[in-house]
Scaffold this motif. Sequence first.
Motif, PDB file in Angstrom:
ATOM      1  N   PHE A   1       0.853  -1.184   0.000  1.00 52.64           N
ATOM      2  CA  PHE A   1       0.000   0.000   0.000  1.00 52.64           C
ATOM      3  C   PHE A   1       0.890   1.235   0.000  1.00 52.64           C
ATOM      4  O   PHE A   1       1.787   1.365   0.830  1.00 52.64           O
ATOM      5  CB  PHE A   1      -0.908   0.009   1.225  1.00 52.64           C
ATOM      6  CG  PHE A   1      -1.962   1.078   1.176  1.00 52.64           C
ATOM      7  CD1 PHE A   1      -3.088   0.905   0.386  1.00 52.64           C
ATOM      8  CD2 PHE A   1      -1.823   2.245   1.890  1.00 52.64           C
ATOM      9  CE1 PHE A   1      -4.056   1.880   0.308  1.00 52.64           C
ATOM     10  CE2 PHE A   1      -2.789   3.233   1.832  1.00 52.64           C
ATOM     11  CZ  PHE A   1      -3.910   3.045   1.038  1.00 52.64           C
ATOM     12  N   ASP A   2       0.686   2.131  -0.941  1.00 53.00           N
ATOM     13  CA  ASP A   2       1.493   3.332  -1.084  1.00 53.00           C
ATOM     14  C   ASP A   2       0.976   4.418  -0.144  1.00 53.00           C
ATOM     15  O   ASP A   2      -0.092   4.982  -0.370  1.00 53.00           O
ATOM     16  CB  ASP A   2       1.437   3.812  -2.538  1.00 53.00           C
ATOM     17  CG  ASP A   2       2.225   5.085  -2.760  1.00 53.00           C
ATOM     18  OD1 ASP A   2       3.153   5.366  -1.963  1.00 53.00           O
ATOM     19  OD2 ASP A   2       1.923   5.799  -3.730  1.00 53.00           O
ATOM     20  N   LEU A   3       1.718   4.678   0.934  1.00 51.45           N
ATOM     21  CA  LEU A   3       1.365   5.752   1.859  1.00 51.45           C
ATOM     22  C   LEU A   3       1.922   7.068   1.337  1.00 51.45           C
ATOM     23  O   LEU A   3       2.881   7.624   1.865  1.00 51.45           O
ATOM     24  CB  LEU A   3       1.890   5.461   3.263  1.00 51.45           C
ATOM     25  CG  LEU A   3       1.121   4.423   4.043  1.00 51.45           C
ATOM     26  CD1 LEU A   3       1.803   4.133   5.371  1.00 51.45           C
ATOM     27  CD2 LEU A   3      -0.315   4.862   4.268  1.00 51.45           C
ATOM     28  N   ASP A   4       1.333   7.570   0.294  1.00 50.06           N
ATOM     29  CA  ASP A   4       1.756   8.797  -0.370  1.00 50.06           C
ATOM     30  C   ASP A   4       1.659   9.974   0.602  1.00 50.06           C
ATOM     31  O   ASP A   4       0.560  10.337   1.030  1.00 50.06           O
ATOM     32  CB  ASP A   4       0.859   9.017  -1.587  1.00 50.06           C
ATOM     33  CG  ASP A   4       1.174  10.283  -2.346  1.00 50.06           C
ATOM     34  OD1 ASP A   4       2.089  11.027  -1.942  1.00 50.06           O
ATOM     35  OD2 ASP A   4       0.490  10.534  -3.355  1.00 50.06           O
ATOM     36  N   PRO A   5       2.798  10.594   0.975  1.00 50.48           N
ATOM     37  CA  PRO A   5       2.755  11.693   1.940  1.00 50.48           C
ATOM     38  C   PRO A   5       2.047  12.942   1.422  1.00 50.48           C
ATOM     39  O   PRO A   5       1.703  13.823   2.205  1.00 50.48           O
ATOM     40  CB  PRO A   5       4.235  11.969   2.229  1.00 50.48           C
ATOM     41  CG  PRO A   5       4.980  11.404   1.089  1.00 50.48           C
ATOM     42  CD  PRO A   5       4.148  10.279   0.545  1.00 50.48           C
ATOM     43  N   ALA A   6       1.802  13.013   0.123  1.00 44.33           N
ATOM     44  CA  ALA A   6       1.096  14.169  -0.430  1.00 44.33           C
ATOM     45  C   ALA A   6      -0.426  13.988  -0.387  1.00 44.33           C
ATOM     46  O   ALA A   6      -1.169  14.917  -0.676  1.00 44.33           O
ATOM     47  CB  ALA A   6       1.551  14.405  -1.872  1.00 44.33           C
ATOM     48  N   ALA A   7      -0.889  12.805  -0.025  1.00 39.86           N
ATOM     49  CA  ALA A   7      -2.326  12.511  -0.014  1.00 39.86           C
ATOM     50  C   ALA A   7      -2.925  12.808   1.366  1.00 39.86           C
ATOM     51  O   ALA A   7      -2.264  12.626   2.391  1.00 39.86           O
ATOM     52  CB  ALA A   7      -2.571  11.044  -0.373  1.00 39.86           C
TER      53      ALA A   7
END
Length: 163
Positions: free
Chosen positions: A17-23
Amino acid sequence: MNTLVAPPPPLVSPVDFDLDPAATGLELLRRWAQRADRVGGFPQRLAARPVEFDEGSVRIVCDLDPGHANFMDLVHGGVSAALVDVAGGSAVMTILEPGQSLLTTDLSMRFLNAAPVDCARLETVGRIIFRDARKAVVEATVSTTDGLVIAQGTVGVSIRAAR
């Protein structure tokens, strides 16, 4: 001497799971809901996924299988506790700003009814009842699909600053 040979554990994929810090947290929750069967790790083993969410609230469903049972052929209490924890974190996730993360700090449970493992699905609703910039408290209720309340709990969640 008795020798016990346990069957191999069910196959569970590593967390993917990509924990995108921009989201925002709400965007991450939306991504989880869209690919719930492929996130791996504990969420996959628990078979829990968000199906409804809005700012400060979430509904999680858990499709039961024999692996959720205790020796009494009931849903293990740990499943209910995990669902309360997942609902607590997910409800707080709906209010996170980009880069923020969360961590459960405490969990209290009240087990009210037993759930037979053949009831097929449990639903958990979590709602934020308190929040400030650094923490939130969520109340969560675990029920069968026909409305029998299985457990209620409260989850304290720390909101961690963006790094």
